[in-house]
Design an enzyme around this catalytic site. Sequence first.
Site, PDB file in Angstrom:
ATOM      1  N   THR A 128       0.856  -1.188   0.000  1.00 40.96           N
ATOM      2  CA  THR A 128       0.000   0.000   0.000  1.00 40.96           C
ATOM      3  C   THR A 128       0.889   1.233   0.000  1.00 40.96           C
ATOM      4  OG1 THR A 128      -1.741  -1.161   1.208  1.00 40.96           O
ATOM      5  CG2 THR A 128      -1.810   1.245   1.236  1.00 40.96           C
ATOM      6  N   LYS A 151      -7.362   1.459  -2.645  1.00 39.18           N
ATOM      7  CA  LYS A 151      -6.867   0.787  -1.441  1.00 39.18           C
ATOM      8  C   LYS A 151      -6.712   1.773  -0.288  1.00 39.18           C
ATOM      9  CE  LYS A 151      -5.357  -2.246   1.388  1.00 39.18           C
ATOM     10  NZ  LYS A 151      -3.961  -2.657   1.499  1.00 39.18           N
TER      11      LYS A 151
END
Length: 326
Positions: free
Chosen positions: A114, A189
């Site tokens: 991420t 995300k």
Amino acid sequence: MIEAGNYPTSPNAQPPADDKVVACIGLGLMGGAMAANLLKAGYAVQGFDLDPAAMTRLKQLGGAMAPHPAAAASGASIALIMVSHSKQVEQVLFGPQGVASALPAGGVVWVASTIPAANMQDFAQRLAAHGLLAVDGPVSGGMTGAEAGTLTVIAGGSDAALAAAHGAMQACSQTVHHVGGVGAASTIKVINNLLAASHVALTAEALALGMRAGVDPKQLVQVIMQSSGTSRMFEKRAARMVAEDHTPHASIGTFLKDLDIALDTAESLHCPTPIAIAARQVFKMGADAVMARASDTLLLKIYEQLEGVDTASNPGEAPCRHSNKN
């Protein structure tokens, strides 16, 4: 705004050496479990991690240990990157003995970490200069999903990149969402993690309130899980918080990092995020009070340090000593 940009390889890109060889860079809780599922699916895995114990676990599962990222990428068709943050991604891709220097031209780099969308877009452009494809492919589902092979992959990139990485993504996941170009997946995300982190912080806060009010915490969890106030994170965390099960599935530091990415993204878009800002304060207190690597289930303990809330006291012993109303 994220544009669905495609990132072509250089004109002299050649087919990868072996489409059943995957380089796995980062073999922690998530990366190690994903490497194990790739092995189960019949891929040969060449792995690298700074932690010798993680490397040993990979070898015991049948993978090959590599001395650095370039060695792991040599002869592979796909490089799966699952490290903690953007600077680490850049280092393992473009640093000395990095993946980009050794992955055969035409290979694909699947970044499952991420990271900010802008960084992912930059890395994709730089990989293209090496004749490599990029998949912006962060995952959701946590350690349990990684171990079970039931992750959700949020995938962005060119059609060629997504097709090349599809088999490896399927081996690690239950669902693969193709959401557009490089950067789109990282943005989605980050939004997901803003919600997840906020739900974890609210779970701790709700439990602290209930315990302070004298409610049986186990009954509270049961009722909420069957009521409108529940969430997936409540269902995953609440019972563990009450039972003081602090086995790390996700860390306070990881959520804090993800919230920082989300808040920076929101600030760049002039989008107000007061609830996420409040959640970040709770995670920051947690990182300061315990340890960034500690389980996020320890957030309930943070409320012991806040005025008027003592989760360690006997239920119903005293009311809260302050009010939210002025």
